[in-house]
Design a protein around this motif. Structure first.
Motif, PDB file in Angstrom:
ATOM      1  N   ASP A 127       0.785  -1.156  -0.057  1.00 34.23           N
ATOM      2  CA  ASP A 127       0.016   0.057  -0.061  1.00 34.23           C
ATOM      3  C   ASP A 127       0.974   1.298   0.013  1.00 34.23           C
ATOM      4  O   ASP A 127       0.741   2.281  -0.675  1.00 34.23           O
ATOM      5  CB  ASP A 127      -0.919  -0.135   1.241  1.00 34.23           C
ATOM      6  N   ASP A 128       1.941   1.215   0.857  1.00 32.50           N
ATOM      7  CA  ASP A 128       2.731   2.363   0.813  1.00 32.50           C
ATOM      8  C   ASP A 128       3.391   2.512  -0.291  1.00 32.50           C
ATOM      9  O   ASP A 128       3.471   3.596  -1.025  1.00 32.50           O
ATOM     10  CB  ASP A 128       4.054   2.066   1.786  1.00 32.50           C
ATOM     11  N   ALA A 129       3.788   1.589  -1.362  1.00 35.35           N
ATOM     12  CA  ALA A 129       4.641   1.610  -2.650  1.00 35.35           C
ATOM     13  C   ALA A 129       3.342   2.089  -3.687  1.00 35.35           C
ATOM     14  O   ALA A 129       3.808   2.986  -4.384  1.00 35.35           O
ATOM     15  CB  ALA A 129       5.126   0.384  -2.966  1.00 35.35           C
ATOM     16  N   GLN A 130       2.267   1.986  -3.409  1.00 30.89           N
ATOM     17  CA  GLN A 130       1.133   2.055  -4.273  1.00 30.89           C
ATOM     18  C   GLN A 130       0.868   3.825  -4.267  1.00 30.89           C
ATOM     19  O   GLN A 130       0.599   4.398  -5.138  1.00 30.89           O
ATOM     20  CB  GLN A 130      -0.193   1.515  -4.043  1.00 30.89           C
ATOM     21  N   GLU A 131       1.030   4.191  -2.923  1.00 28.36           N
ATOM     22  CA  GLU A 131       0.753   5.654  -2.877  1.00 28.36           C
ATOM     23  C   GLU A 131       2.019   6.361  -3.492  1.00 28.36           C
ATOM     24  O   GLU A 131       1.608   7.418  -4.178  1.00 28.36           O
ATOM     25  CB  GLU A 131       0.954   5.958  -1.210  1.00 28.36           C
ATOM     26  N   GLU A 132       3.080   5.818  -3.494  1.00 29.32           N
ATOM     27  CA  GLU A 132       4.147   6.646  -4.540  1.00 29.32           C
ATOM     28  C   GLU A 132       3.795   6.425  -5.884  1.00 29.32           C
ATOM     29  O   GLU A 132       4.186   7.383  -6.588  1.00 29.32           O
ATOM     30  CB  GLU A 132       5.621   6.095  -3.920  1.00 29.32           C
ATOM     31  N   VAL A 133       3.259   5.309  -6.250  1.00 31.48           N
ATOM     32  CA  VAL A 133       3.098   5.316  -7.737  1.00 31.48           C
ATOM     33  C   VAL A 133       1.970   6.330  -8.053  1.00 31.48           C
ATOM     34  O   VAL A 133       2.047   7.167  -9.148  1.00 31.48           O
ATOM     35  CB  VAL A 133       2.399   3.958  -8.017  1.00 31.48           C
ATOM     36  N   GLU A 134       0.790   6.361  -7.345  1.00 29.40           N
ATOM     37  CA  GLU A 134      -0.111   7.315  -7.614  1.00 29.40           C
ATOM     38  C   GLU A 134       0.294   8.776  -7.607  1.00 29.40           C
ATOM     39  O   GLU A 134      -0.228   9.863  -8.190  1.00 29.40           O
ATOM     40  CB  GLU A 134      -1.196   7.175  -6.481  1.00 29.40           C
ATOM     41  N   ARG A 135       1.338   9.028  -6.511  1.00 27.93           N
ATOM     42  CA  ARG A 135       2.141  10.433  -6.742  1.00 27.93           C
ATOM     43  C   ARG A 135       2.765  10.775  -7.906  1.00 27.93           C
ATOM     44  O   ARG A 135       2.736  11.795  -8.592  1.00 27.93           O
ATOM     45  CB  ARG A 135       3.145  10.518  -5.344  1.00 27.93           C
ATOM     46  N   LEU A 136       3.571   9.745  -8.421  1.00 30.20           N
ATOM     47  CA  LEU A 136       4.281   9.854  -9.720  1.00 30.20           C
ATOM     48  C   LEU A 136       3.162  10.074 -10.661  1.00 30.20           C
ATOM     49  O   LEU A 136       3.526  10.896 -11.759  1.00 30.20           O
ATOM     50  CB  LEU A 136       5.200   8.782  -9.840  1.00 30.20           C
TER      51      LEU A 136
END
Length: 332
Positions: A127-136
């Protein structure tokens, strides 16, 4: 329901021709003798990146227009999908950013970096990694390629089912590892479309099987991610799941769960008897047969999904007849 059908899978097969390996489908004499019917192993572990994920990632990348590829590609991964996307992006000359948590082992991170992708280590969960995807995606305009809940990814994985149907039209049962559902949904769609007499059973672990819990609940639910030898099957399916939940609900005939010792037995058998190095998630079909949790009624195909297990971990399992469960190399 959003469905990925035979037409889309057949298009993916054409697109992937010459891009991914048409993997071996071999008979297991030992398992055939145990079960009383022919048992075949579909060795996706022989793909260049070590898992079936190369099919879906490559199909998704090839389906993009030039502008989307030029912006760069991004995904969240715990291993195999990230490696596959890095491979596919490199082949197209595209930038790839793979977001992973601090739980991903160093060998998995290094394998992604070796393919020229950028790695972002963020937090301690998918989930933490997915938040970074959405930010990028939001701030830098990168194009996201999700690990499973994506029509082109599902279609790419479904090409495995077409290969099985073409090689063994007498198949009556396919055992497929079940996680987020991209593999199970794609293979089931292809098998049911080409071989309507065949059953498809999803195999997962007892510890944190998100798709199984979601199917039981009748909707996508969150499940605590736990350490398991079948680490590639960990993680959630997404509460806003668009494709895989409905497809698995409608196309899978059953779901079977395995204990950690049963999964270890599958890894052991793959190496000692079949001569194959297989990660926990890739060994679950074999494990289910060994544990006599499957009602085999005719020719059966076991999908061996990947080989990406750490050398020390694999040696620990195959050199003993008992194994203490601890975190392994993850694989999405």
């Amino acid at each position: 329901m959003s469905v990925v059908g035979l037409d889309r899978i057949a298009m993916a097969q054409e697109r992937l021709s010459g891009r991914v390996r048409h993997t071996p489908l071999i008979v297991s004499n030992n398992l055939s003798a145990r079960c009383g019917f022919p048992i075949y192993l579909k060795l996706e572990s022989h793909q260049p990146t070590g898992s079936f994920k190369l099919r879906g990632a490559t199909n998704a990348v090839l389906s993009l227009n030039d502008e989307a590829k030029k912006r760069g590609l991004v995904t969240a991964s715990t291993g195999n999908h990230g490696r596959a996307l890095a491979h596919a992006a490199k082949a197209e000359g595209a930038r790839a950013v793979i977001c992973m948590s601090a739980l991903v082992p160093a060998n998995k991170v290094d394998a992604v970096k070796a393919l020229g992708a950028e790695v972002r280590i963020v937090g301690r969960s998918q989930d933490d990694a997915q938040e970074e995807v959405e930010r990028l995606v939001r701030e830098e305009g990168l194009t996201a390629i999700p690990p499973f809940d994506h029509a082109d990814v599902i279609a790419g994985q479904g090409t495995i089912g077409l290969e099985i149907a073409e090689a063994r039209p007498e198949t009556e049962l396919v055992l497929v590892p079940l996680s987020g559902g991209g593999l199970a949904a794609g293979v089931a769609a292809a098998i049911k479309g080409r071989l309507p007499q065949a059953r498809v059973i999803g195999i997962s672990m007892e510890r944190g099987a998100a798709m199984n819990e979601s199917l039981r609940a009748g909707k996508p639910v969150q499940v605590e991610e736990l350490e398991t030898l079948a680490d590639s099957l960990g993680g959630g399916i997404g509460l806003e799941n668009r494709y895989t939940f409905a497809m698995c609900r409608d196309l899978l005939d059953d779901v079977v769960l395995l204990s950690e010792e049963e999964i270890a037995g599958g890894i052991r058998h793959a190496f000692r008897t079949e001569g194959e190095i297989v990660e926990g998630a890739g060994a679950v079909g074999i494990a289910a047969l060994l544990a006599k949790k499957i009602d085999v009624r005719g020719p059966t195909v076991v999908l061996v999904s990947g080989r990406n297990i750490g050398e020390a971990r694999h040696r620990q399992i195959v050199d003993t007849d008992s194994v203490a469960i601890s975190a392994g190399a993850r694989g999405r």
